[in-house]
Design an enzyme around this catalytic site. Sequence first.
Site, PDB file in Angstrom:
ATOM      1  N   LYS A  85       0.858  -1.202   0.000  1.00 28.44           N
ATOM      2  CA  LYS A  85       0.000   0.000   0.000  1.00 28.44           C
ATOM      3  C   LYS A  85       0.886   1.241   0.000  1.00 28.44           C
ATOM      4  O   LYS A  85       1.796   1.363   0.834  1.00 28.44           O
ATOM      5  CB  LYS A  85      -0.842   0.028   1.273  1.00 28.44           C
ATOM      6  CG  LYS A  85      -2.250  -0.502   1.119  1.00 28.44           C
ATOM      7  CD  LYS A  85      -2.926  -0.450   2.470  1.00 28.44           C
ATOM      8  CE  LYS A  85      -4.378  -0.108   2.360  1.00 28.44           C
ATOM      9  NZ  LYS A  85      -5.011  -0.026   3.689  1.00 28.44           N
TER      10      LYS A  85
HETATM   11  C1  E4P Z   1      -8.454   0.258   3.822  1.00 29.68           C
HETATM   12  O1  E4P Z   1      -7.641  -0.021   2.980  1.00 29.68           O
HETATM   13  C2  E4P Z   1      -8.399   1.503   4.595  1.00 29.68           C
HETATM   14  O2  E4P Z   1      -7.133   1.673   5.168  1.00 29.68           O
HETATM   15  C3  E4P Z   1      -9.469   1.556   5.651  1.00 29.68           C
HETATM   16  O3  E4P Z   1     -10.656   1.019   5.131  1.00 29.68           O
HETATM   17  C4  E4P Z   1      -9.672   2.964   6.183  1.00 29.68           C
HETATM   18  O4  E4P Z   1     -10.785   2.982   7.013  1.00 29.68           O
HETATM   19  P1  E4P Z   1     -11.091   4.171   8.044  1.00 29.68           P
HETATM   20  O5  E4P Z   1     -11.597   5.344   7.262  1.00 29.68           O
HETATM   21  O6  E4P Z   1     -12.151   3.607   8.942  1.00 29.68           O
HETATM   22  O7  E4P Z   1      -9.811   4.489   8.772  1.00 29.68           O
END
Ligand code: E4P
Length: 230
Positions: A85
Site C-alpha cells: 500500500k
Molecule cells: C483500507 O484499505 C483503509 O485503510 C481503511 O478502510 C480505512 O478505514 P477508516 O476510514 O475507517 O480508517
Amino acid sequence: MVQIFLDTASLKEIEDISTWGIIDGVTTNQKIFLAEGGVDFKKRVLDICNVIDGPISVETTQTSVSELLDEAREYASWHKNIVVKVAMYGNGNGLKVVSQLAREGIKTNMTVMMTFNQLVLATKAGATFVSLFYNRSKEAGENADQIIKNYVSLARENGYKSRLIVGSIRTPEDVATAISAGAHILTIPTKILAQMPFSKRTEETIAEFDKAWQDFLSLRKAEAKPPVTR
Ligand code: E4P
C-alpha cells in the site's frame, strides 16, 4: 462477482471469518496494526498470509521516494501475496513509487484516495488496486457513490487492469450501496461484516419454522402411539 476483503490485522478475526468461505483478501494500515498492540509486525503479516490465500495489503510508512521504495521491496519479498500500500501523497511521491514498483512487477494498492482524479492517476501509474476511502471521501464533500459508478464504467470502457477497492466502510448499508454502485472489491471491518448475515425478519422466520417443526414432530409422535384398547 464482487470480492470481499477483511479490513483487519486480527488473526483471530481472520481465522474466524475465513471459515465463512467469503474472504478473498485482507487490508491493513497503521491504525489497524496499532489496534493489535505490540505484535511482531512481520510475523503477523506472514501468519495472515498463511490463513488467506489472496492479496494481503501492507502499508508503507516512510516519506521519501527512495525510503518508500526500499520499504515496499522489503515487504514484497516476504510473501508472493503481499500487496504494498502506498498513499496518494499530494506532492506526487506516491505516484513515483507506484509507477516504479509497477515496472519491477511489485503489486501495489494506492491508498488514502478521496477523489475520482486520484483514482485515475493511480490507475495510470500502474497500481494493481486503487482504494477509495468511501466515508472519508463523503466527509470531504465528494459524492463517493458517483465516483464509484464513474470509475467502474471508465475502467470497463478502457479495459483498465486496476481493481477498485472501496474502504472506510462504517455500516452494512455502506457495503450494499458501494456494491450496487459497482465496486470491484469491498474491504470491510470485521464488526461490520459480522452484522451482515443478520436480519431481524430472518431470525423471526427461522423461529417460526423451528416452532412449526416441533409441532409437526409432536403430531407424528401422537399418531405413532398405539390405539387405546378397552
Ligand atoms: C483500507 O484499505 C483503509 O485503510 C481503511 O478502510 C480505512 O478505514 P477508516 O476510514 O475507517 O480508517
